[in-house]
Design a protein around this motif. Structure first.
Motif, mmCIF file in Angstrom:
data_model
loop_
_atom_site.group_PDB
_atom_site.id
_atom_site.type_symbol
_atom_site.label_atom_id
_atom_site.label_comp_id
_atom_site.label_asym_id
_atom_site.label_seq_id
_atom_site.Cartn_x
_atom_site.Cartn_y
_atom_site.Cartn_z
ATOM 1 N N ALA A 26 -12.790 2.538 36.235
ATOM 2 C CA ALA A 26 -14.044 2.870 36.925
ATOM 3 C C ALA A 26 -14.424 4.325 36.694
ATOM 4 N N VAL A 27 -13.445 5.218 36.692
ATOM 5 C CA VAL A 27 -13.718 6.636 36.429
ATOM 6 C C VAL A 27 -14.304 6.808 35.032
ATOM 7 N N GLU A 28 -13.734 6.125 34.054
ATOM 8 C CA GLU A 28 -14.248 6.240 32.690
ATOM 9 C C GLU A 28 -15.665 5.682 32.582
ATOM 10 N N ALA A 29 -15.917 4.585 33.253
ATOM 11 C CA ALA A 29 -17.265 4.003 33.218
ATOM 12 C C ALA A 29 -18.277 4.917 33.887
ATOM 13 N N ALA A 30 -17.896 5.497 35.032
ATOM 14 C CA ALA A 30 -18.787 6.434 35.722
ATOM 15 C C ALA A 30 -19.010 7.677 34.881
ATOM 16 N N ALA A 31 -17.957 8.160 34.234
ATOM 17 C CA ALA A 31 -18.078 9.361 33.406
ATOM 18 C C ALA A 31 -19.031 9.145 32.239
ATOM 19 N N GLU A 32 -19.009 7.947 31.666
ATOM 20 C CA GLU A 32 -19.938 7.660 30.573
ATOM 21 C C GLU A 32 -21.379 7.664 31.074
ATOM 22 N N LEU A 33 -21.606 7.175 32.299
ATOM 23 C CA LEU A 33 -22.957 7.243 32.874
ATOM 24 C C LEU A 33 -23.359 8.691 33.124
ATOM 25 N N PHE A 34 -22.443 9.507 33.628
ATOM 26 C CA PHE A 34 -22.728 10.928 33.845
ATOM 27 C C PHE A 34 -23.073 11.604 32.510
ATOM 28 N N ALA A 35 -22.209 11.418 31.528
ATOM 29 C CA ALA A 35 -22.412 12.068 30.240
ATOM 30 C C ALA A 35 -23.700 11.585 29.580
ATOM 31 N N GLY A 36 -23.965 10.286 29.663
ATOM 32 C CA GLY A 36 -25.178 9.747 29.080
ATOM 33 C C GLY A 36 -26.425 10.307 29.733
ATOM 34 N N CYS A 37 -26.361 10.491 31.041
ATOM 35 C CA CYS A 37 -27.490 11.072 31.767
ATOM 36 C C CYS A 37 -27.757 12.494 31.292
ATOM 37 N N PRO A 109 -37.337 10.786 40.996
ATOM 38 C CA PRO A 109 -36.504 10.582 39.810
ATOM 39 C C PRO A 109 -37.316 10.167 38.593
ATOM 40 N N ARG A 110 -36.861 10.601 37.443
ATOM 41 C CA ARG A 110 -37.482 10.224 36.184
ATOM 42 C C ARG A 110 -36.651 9.133 35.513
ATOM 43 N N PRO A 111 -37.268 8.386 34.597
ATOM 44 C CA PRO A 111 -36.484 7.404 33.842
ATOM 45 C C PRO A 111 -35.288 8.100 33.182
ATOM 46 N N GLY A 112 -34.148 7.470 33.252
ATOM 47 C CA GLY A 112 -32.950 8.063 32.676
ATOM 48 C C GLY A 112 -32.112 8.824 33.674
ATOM 49 N N ASP A 113 -32.672 9.107 34.850
ATOM 50 C CA ASP A 113 -31.883 9.752 35.899
ATOM 51 C C ASP A 113 -30.859 8.755 36.448
ATOM 52 N N LEU A 114 -29.764 9.311 36.958
ATOM 53 C CA LEU A 114 -28.661 8.520 37.482
ATOM 54 C C LEU A 114 -28.542 8.745 38.985
ATOM 55 N N PHE A 115 -28.164 7.710 39.726
ATOM 56 C CA PHE A 115 -27.921 7.846 41.163
ATOM 57 C C PHE A 115 -26.436 7.649 41.459
ATOM 58 N N VAL A 116 -25.926 8.504 42.348
ATOM 59 C CA VAL A 116 -24.578 8.349 42.890
ATOM 60 C C VAL A 116 -24.719 8.310 44.403
ATOM 61 N N HIS A 139 -32.747 2.558 37.602
ATOM 62 C CA HIS A 139 -31.725 3.605 37.494
ATOM 63 C C HIS A 139 -30.329 3.006 37.609
ATOM 64 N N LYS A 140 -29.408 3.529 36.828
ATOM 65 C CA LYS A 140 -28.009 3.159 36.972
ATOM 66 C C LYS A 140 -27.474 3.776 38.264
ATOM 67 N N LEU A 141 -26.489 3.091 38.857
ATOM 68 C CA LEU A 141 -25.978 3.516 40.156
ATOM 69 C C LEU A 141 -24.447 3.503 40.169
ATOM 70 N N VAL A 142 -23.884 4.643 40.579
ATOM 71 C CA VAL A 142 -22.451 4.736 40.848
ATOM 72 C C VAL A 142 -22.271 4.760 42.357
ATOM 73 N N GLY A 143 -21.477 3.836 42.884
ATOM 74 C CA GLY A 143 -21.193 3.801 44.308
ATOM 75 C C GLY A 143 -19.801 4.330 44.576
#
Length: 251
Positions: A26-37, A109-116, A139-143
Motif C-alpha cells: 500500500a505504501v508503494e502504491a500511495a507513493a506512486e500516486l504522490f510521485a505521479g501527482c 482542485p485541478r485535474p491531476g490533483d491527488l486527495f489524501v 481524483h485519485k484518493l489515498v485513505g
C-alpha cells in the motif's frame, strides 16, 4: 497488561513493526500516486478532522515534506470561505456531510490533483462526503484509516459507505477499535496509537515518492525547515510555482 510509560513504548514499537511490514504494498502504491501527482504538476490535498488533522499536517507544509501540498481544514470555512466563526462552534461539525462541498470548492482542485483523507474511524459524514466529491471528480484518493475500527463502526454517511470503500489506496493505521491500547481496571483503555502509526506511514510514502522522483530524473520539491538559515526564503521561492493552489495558514 501493566500500565506504564514503558509498556506503551513497547506496544507502540510492536505495532509499528507490524504496520510497516504489512503496509509495504500500500505504501508503494500511495507513493506512486504522490510521485505521479508531482510529475504532472499537481497538488496533493490533505484532509482530516479531529485528531486526524495531525495527519494532514504531517503531509502538508512541513519540513522534509513535498511542497505541492494543500491542507484542507474545517477552519477554511471561516478563514478562506468567509462564513461566520460560530459555524466552528458545533462539536459535531466533522460528522456533517454538507460541510465537505464548500471545502472542496475552496480547495479548487485541478485535474491531476491527488486527495489524501485521514480518518481513523473512516465513517464520519464530512470525511466520506469529501471522498465522494474527490473521486466523482476523477481524483485519485489515498485513505488513511484503521481497518479494524472502520469495519466495526456504523457508517454515518447516507450512502452507507466508509472511507475505505472509496479510496484507491488504503493505508491501515493498525489501530484497534477505539484506538487506545493500554487496559484499565474498569475495562476501558488508555493511550491512543493511530497518530503515531499514521505519521510513520505518511513519512514512508514521502520517502518512497521522493526516491521514485529522483530515480526518474525529477528533482523533488521538498521543504527545508524555516528555522534554518535561508530556509524560509528558499521555501517561498519554490511555493511561487503553486501560487493560489496551496494555502499556508497558521491554524
Amino acid at each position: 497488561m501493566n500500565l506504564s510509560a514503558q509498556t506503551y513504548a513497547t506496544e507502540i514499537r510492536r505495532l509499528l513493526d507490524q504496520v510497516t511490514a504489512s503496509s509495504q504494498a500500500a505504501v508503494e502504491a500511495a507513493a506512486e500516486l504522490f510521485a505521479g501527482c508531482v510529475r504532472a504538476d499537481g497538488v496533493i490535498h490533505a484532509f482530516g478532522t479531529g485528531h486526524s488533522q495531525a495527519v494532514a499536517l504531517e503531509i502538508a507544509g512541513r519540513a522534509g515534506g513535498l511542497i505541492p501540498t494543500n491542507r484542507i481544514s474545517l477552519a477554511d470555512l471561516v478563514i478562506a470561505g468567509g462564513q461566520d466563526p460560530s459555524v466552528l462552534d458545533d462539536p459535531m461539525l466533522e460528522r456533517q456531510a454538507h460541510v465537505a462541498g464548500p471545502l472542496f470548492e475552496l480547495a479548487a482542485p485541478r485535474p491531476g490533483d491527488l486527495f489524501v483523507i485521514a480518518s481513523n474511524s473512516g465513517v464520519n459524514g464530512s470525511v466520506v462526503e469529501m471522498a465522494h466529491l474527490a473521486t466523482s471528480a476523477g481524483h485519485k484518493l489515498v485513505g488513511i484509516t484503521s481497518l479494524d475500527h472502520s469495519r466495526q463502526a456504523t457508517p454515518q454517511h447516507e450512502s452507507g459507505k466508509r472511507l475505505l470503500d472509496l479510496a484507491d489506496v488504503t493505508l491501515d493505521t493498525g489501530a484497534p477499535y477505539g484506538d487506545a491500547i493500554l487496559s484499565l481496571p474498569d475495562g476501558s483503555t488508555a493511550c491512543a496509537v493511530s497518530s503515531v502509526t499514521a505519521a510513520v506511514l505518511v513519512q514512508m510514502v514521502v520517502a518512497e515518492a521522493v526516491r521514485r522522483l529522483l530515480s526518474g530524473g525529477t528533482t523533488p520539491p521538498v521543504y527545508v525547515s524555516s528555522n534554518v538559515p535561508g530556509g524560509h526564503d528558499r521555501n517561498l521561492g519554490l511555493e511561487k510555482h503553486y501560487a493560489g493552489r496551496i494555502r499556508r495558514m497558521a491554524y
